[in-house]
Design a protein around this motif. Sequence first.
Motif, mmCIF file in Angstrom:
data_model
loop_
_atom_site.group_PDB
_atom_site.id
_atom_site.type_symbol
_atom_site.label_atom_id
_atom_site.label_comp_id
_atom_site.label_asym_id
_atom_site.label_seq_id
_atom_site.Cartn_x
_atom_site.Cartn_y
_atom_site.Cartn_z
ATOM 1 N N GLU A 134 -5.014 8.336 -6.713
ATOM 2 C CA GLU A 134 -3.945 8.812 -5.837
ATOM 3 C C GLU A 134 -4.524 9.580 -4.652
ATOM 4 O O GLU A 134 -4.065 9.424 -3.512
ATOM 5 N N GLN A 135 -5.543 10.410 -4.901
ATOM 6 C CA GLN A 135 -6.167 11.157 -3.814
ATOM 7 C C GLN A 135 -6.816 10.210 -2.802
ATOM 8 O O GLN A 135 -6.712 10.414 -1.588
ATOM 9 N N TYR A 136 -7.463 9.156 -3.330
ATOM 10 C CA TYR A 136 -8.084 8.159 -2.443
ATOM 11 C C TYR A 136 -7.026 7.445 -1.604
ATOM 12 O O TYR A 136 -7.197 7.271 -0.392
ATOM 13 N N MET A 137 -5.925 7.037 -2.247
ATOM 14 C CA MET A 137 -4.862 6.323 -1.539
ATOM 15 C C MET A 137 -4.221 7.195 -0.471
ATOM 16 O O MET A 137 -3.932 6.735 0.632
ATOM 17 N N ARG A 138 -4.022 8.470 -0.783
ATOM 18 C CA ARG A 138 -3.393 9.363 0.190
ATOM 19 C C ARG A 138 -4.321 9.654 1.372
ATOM 20 O O ARG A 138 -3.872 9.759 2.506
ATOM 21 N N ARG A 139 -5.630 9.751 1.093
ATOM 22 C CA ARG A 139 -6.584 9.941 2.198
ATOM 23 C C ARG A 139 -6.600 8.702 3.082
ATOM 24 O O ARG A 139 -6.610 8.790 4.310
ATOM 25 N N HIS A 140 -6.603 7.526 2.434
ATOM 26 C CA HIS A 140 -6.605 6.265 3.170
ATOM 27 C C HIS A 140 -5.326 6.123 3.997
ATOM 28 O O HIS A 140 -5.364 5.687 5.144
ATOM 29 N N GLU A 141 -4.207 6.545 3.408
ATOM 30 C CA GLU A 141 -2.921 6.472 4.113
ATOM 31 C C GLU A 141 -2.927 7.395 5.323
ATOM 32 O O GLU A 141 -2.454 7.044 6.402
ATOM 33 N N GLY A 142 -3.539 8.575 5.137
ATOM 34 C CA GLY A 142 -3.597 9.523 6.241
ATOM 35 C C GLY A 142 -4.459 9.011 7.387
ATOM 36 O O GLY A 142 -4.103 9.119 8.559
ATOM 37 N N VAL A 143 -5.588 8.389 7.041
ATOM 38 C CA VAL A 143 -6.480 7.837 8.061
ATOM 39 C C VAL A 143 -5.798 6.701 8.805
ATOM 40 O O VAL A 143 -5.878 6.587 10.033
ATOM 41 N N SER A 144 -5.086 5.831 8.081
ATOM 42 C CA SER A 144 -4.399 4.705 8.693
ATOM 43 C C SER A 144 -3.305 5.184 9.637
ATOM 44 O O SER A 144 -3.127 4.662 10.739
ATOM 45 N N ALA A 145 -2.568 6.198 9.201
ATOM 46 C CA ALA A 145 -1.488 6.727 10.025
ATOM 47 C C ALA A 145 -2.057 7.323 11.315
ATOM 48 O O ALA A 145 -1.509 7.157 12.402
ATOM 49 N N TYR A 146 -3.201 8.040 11.182
ATOM 50 C CA TYR A 146 -3.825 8.654 12.357
ATOM 51 C C TYR A 146 -4.334 7.578 13.321
ATOM 52 O O TYR A 146 -4.165 7.659 14.536
ATOM 53 N N ALA A 147 -4.932 6.489 12.730
ATOM 54 C CA ALA A 147 -5.459 5.404 13.565
ATOM 55 C C ALA A 147 -4.333 4.711 14.318
ATOM 56 O O ALA A 147 -4.467 4.374 15.485
ATOM 57 N N ASN A 148 -3.206 4.485 13.594
ATOM 58 C CA ASN A 148 -2.071 3.827 14.242
ATOM 59 C C ASN A 148 -1.486 4.686 15.336
ATOM 60 O O ASN A 148 -1.008 4.187 16.352
ATOM 61 N N HIS A 149 -1.526 6.018 15.097
ATOM 62 C CA HIS A 149 -0.979 6.916 16.126
ATOM 63 C C HIS A 149 -1.865 6.900 17.382
ATOM 64 O O HIS A 149 -1.381 6.887 18.502
ATOM 65 N N PRO A 190 0.815 -1.232 0.000
ATOM 66 C CA PRO A 190 0.000 0.000 0.000
ATOM 67 C C PRO A 190 0.839 1.269 0.000
ATOM 68 O O PRO A 190 0.519 2.235 -0.710
ATOM 69 N N GLN A 191 1.924 1.290 0.786
ATOM 70 C CA GLN A 191 2.786 2.471 0.798
ATOM 71 C C GLN A 191 3.549 2.624 -0.522
ATOM 72 O O GLN A 191 3.739 3.731 -1.021
ATOM 73 N N MET A 192 3.967 1.484 -1.083
ATOM 74 C CA MET A 192 4.670 1.513 -2.357
ATOM 75 C C MET A 192 3.778 2.073 -3.456
ATOM 76 O O MET A 192 4.223 2.852 -4.304
ATOM 77 N N LEU A 193 2.497 1.683 -3.441
ATOM 78 C CA LEU A 193 1.570 2.131 -4.475
ATOM 79 C C LEU A 193 1.410 3.641 -4.473
ATOM 80 O O LEU A 193 1.335 4.269 -5.526
ATOM 81 N N VAL A 194 1.338 4.230 -3.284
ATOM 82 C CA VAL A 194 1.198 5.685 -3.189
ATOM 83 C C VAL A 194 2.381 6.367 -3.864
ATOM 84 O O VAL A 194 2.212 7.328 -4.622
ATOM 85 N N ALA A 195 3.576 5.855 -3.615
ATOM 86 C CA ALA A 195 4.778 6.435 -4.223
ATOM 87 C C ALA A 195 4.863 6.138 -5.719
ATOM 88 O O ALA A 195 5.407 6.928 -6.491
ATOM 89 N N ALA A 196 4.299 4.986 -6.124
ATOM 90 C CA ALA A 196 4.431 4.561 -7.524
ATOM 91 C C ALA A 196 3.383 5.144 -8.449
ATOM 92 O O ALA A 196 3.582 5.152 -9.672
ATOM 93 N N LEU A 197 2.248 5.616 -7.906
ATOM 94 C CA LEU A 197 1.119 6.013 -8.749
ATOM 95 C C LEU A 197 1.457 7.054 -9.824
ATOM 96 O O LEU A 197 1.028 6.893 -10.971
ATOM 97 N N PRO A 198 2.202 8.123 -9.528
ATOM 98 C CA PRO A 198 2.516 9.080 -10.602
ATOM 99 C C PRO A 198 3.266 8.426 -11.775
ATOM 100 O O PRO A 198 2.922 8.660 -12.945
ATOM 101 N N ASN A 199 4.270 7.612 -11.463
ATOM 102 C CA ASN A 199 5.017 6.942 -12.530
ATOM 103 C C ASN A 199 4.204 5.822 -13.180
ATOM 104 O O ASN A 199 4.370 5.540 -14.370
ATOM 105 N N LEU A 200 3.324 5.191 -12.397
ATOM 106 C CA LEU A 200 2.446 4.163 -12.951
ATOM 107 C C LEU A 200 1.465 4.794 -13.939
ATOM 108 O O LEU A 200 1.152 4.209 -14.985
ATOM 109 N N CYS A 201 1.004 5.983 -13.618
ATOM 110 C CA CYS A 201 0.128 6.726 -14.517
ATOM 111 C C CYS A 201 0.856 7.038 -15.821
ATOM 112 O O CYS A 201 0.310 6.839 -16.912
ATOM 113 N N THR A 202 2.083 7.513 -15.706
ATOM 114 C CA THR A 202 2.880 7.829 -16.898
ATOM 115 C C THR A 202 3.092 6.589 -17.752
ATOM 116 O O THR A 202 2.987 6.641 -18.987
#
Length: 237
Positions: free
Chosen positions: A222-237, A150-162
Motif C-alpha cells: 500500500e505504501q508503494y502504491m500510494r508513493r507511485h500514485e503521488g508521483v504519477s499525480a505530480y507528473a501529470n500536474h 491502479p486507482q482502484m487497487l489503492v482504495a481496495a488494498l485495506p479490504n483486500l488485505c482483510t
Amino acid sequence: MDISFIKEALGIALSGVPITLLVTFVALLISVPIGFLFALVRLKRIPILHQLTTIYVSFVRGTPIIIQIFVLYSSIPLIINQLLTANNITFAIYDIHPLWYAFVIFSFNTAATLSEVFRGALQTVDRGQLEAAHAVGLTTKQAYRSIIIPQMLVAALPNLCTATVNLIKATSLGYAISLPEITLRTKVAANLGYHYLEAYLVIFVVYLILCLLVEQLFKWWEQYMRRHEGVSAYANH
C-alpha cells in the motif's frame, strides 16, 4: 503443559504452512479476476448476470463457510460422477486429493468477498476519468489497465488485505475435508497423547505469525502504491 510436545507440534504445524499458503495463493489467483468481473457486472447492472451475481454473493455471505465446504465437497464429486457415468467414462472421482476441492471451495467463497471489495473500490474512482481517457484516444481496456485499476487497487488494498487474512484463517477448516494443512496435521499429532491444549496453542501462534506477516506485506504494498500514485499525480500536474 508439555513443552517437549509443543516443540514437536511446532515443527508439525510448520510443515503444513506450504499447503495453507498454496491454497491461499491459488484461491486468490482464481477469485481476483472473477471477483473483479462480478464487480463490473453489478456496477453496470448487466441484465440477468446482475441478478445471478447478486444471488451468488448473498448466498456466500449469508451462509457459514463450513456449511459451504460440506455442501461443495459432497456435491462436486457427486455431480461429476453422474456426468461421467452418463457418458460411460470410468474415473475414480472419489480418489481425487482434497487439495483440488480446497482450491474450488475457497475460490468460490473468496470471489464473492472480493466482488464486494472491488465494487466498493471502483465506486471511489471518478467516472469522468474513463470519459477523459476515451477523449484522448484510449480504449476502455487501456483506460482500465492504466488509469482505473491502479486507482482502484489503492482504495481496495485495506479490504483486500482483510480478505486475504480471512482466507488464510478459513483454510484451517480444511481439516473437514482431510486437507493436510496446519490444523489437521497438528490435531492428528495431538491425538496420541491428548495434547490438545498444546496443539491449539501452537496452531494459534502459527496462524497469528502468518497473518501478521501478510498484513505487513500488504502495508508495504500500500505504501508503494500510494508513493507511485503521488508521483504519477505530480507528473501529470
